[in-house]
Design a protein around this motif. Sequence first.
Motif, PDB file in Angstrom:
ATOM      1  N   UNK A  62       0.901  -1.214   0.229  1.00 10.29           N
ATOM      2  CA  UNK A  62      -0.052  -0.021  -0.143  1.00 10.29           C
ATOM      3  C   UNK A  62       0.745   1.448   0.003  1.00 10.29           C
ATOM      4  N   UNK A  63       2.132   1.282   0.949  1.00 10.54           N
ATOM      5  CA  UNK A  63       2.963   2.382   0.783  1.00 10.54           C
ATOM      6  C   UNK A  63       3.333   2.761  -0.533  1.00 10.54           C
ATOM      7  N   UNK A  64       3.878   1.523  -0.946  1.00 13.35           N
ATOM      8  CA  UNK A  64       4.625   1.616  -2.334  1.00 13.35           C
ATOM      9  C   UNK A  64       3.442   1.931  -3.505  1.00 13.35           C
ATOM     10  N   UNK A  65       2.361   1.512  -3.422  1.00 13.16           N
ATOM     11  CA  UNK A  65       1.360   1.808  -4.271  1.00 13.16           C
ATOM     12  C   UNK A  65       0.977   3.504  -4.251  1.00 13.16           C
ATOM     13  N   UNK A  66       1.238   4.242  -3.225  1.00 17.70           N
ATOM     14  CA  UNK A  66       0.986   5.507  -3.123  1.00 17.70           C
ATOM     15  C   UNK A  66       2.305   6.183  -4.101  1.00 17.70           C
ATOM     16  N   UNK A  67       3.415   5.712  -3.908  1.00 18.66           N
ATOM     17  CA  UNK A  67       4.443   6.303  -5.033  1.00 18.66           C
ATOM     18  C   UNK A  67       4.193   6.206  -6.252  1.00 18.66           C
ATOM     19  N   UNK A  68       3.557   5.165  -6.759  1.00 18.10           N
ATOM     20  CA  UNK A  68       3.190   4.807  -7.877  1.00 18.10           C
ATOM     21  C   UNK A  68       2.100   5.720  -8.270  1.00 18.10           C
TER      22      UNK A  68
END
Length: 168
Positions: A62-68
């Motif tokens: 979920x945190x990585x998805x924010x960057x994307x």
Amino acid sequence: MSDSPPRFSMIEPDAKAPTLKRLRQLSRLLDNIITIPGTKIGFGLDPIIGLIPIGGDFLGVMFSSYIILEAARLGVSRATLGKMVLNVIIDGLVGTVPVLGDLFDFAWKANINNIKLLEDYLRFPSQQKSADRWFIFTVLVGLLLISILLVALPLILIRILWNALTGG
């Protein structure tokens, strides 16, 4: 005369630098905030969060998805977003393997890799088509489904193992 109107970033040019700075800070926090003294080896919250049973890998994705999502808002191409998603998928799926996944999290820096991809794209924008809203929506739904799989897979494996051990 033109086939389609030009696609522009959803973020104003003046806001790109602060957005990029915020994303760099987040990726550093997740992947490399702590350096082991006397070495160049670093790690962040992602491998620590990954130690949380069942939901840790979900949170990491979920945190990585924010960057994307923010990269998409900056106007990154579909190809670059695809590479970024692949980094997160690798991180999430390997992270589900007990012990090996936790060790892998210390070596695989998906968020830092994604920031490098973002910076490269912003430095040398390609003529490739920017991601449209439907593509971004599809990518985010896909990442959500992978996150759910990351929660369900360990539960299924625990149940199978429990049934094998108890004969049930």
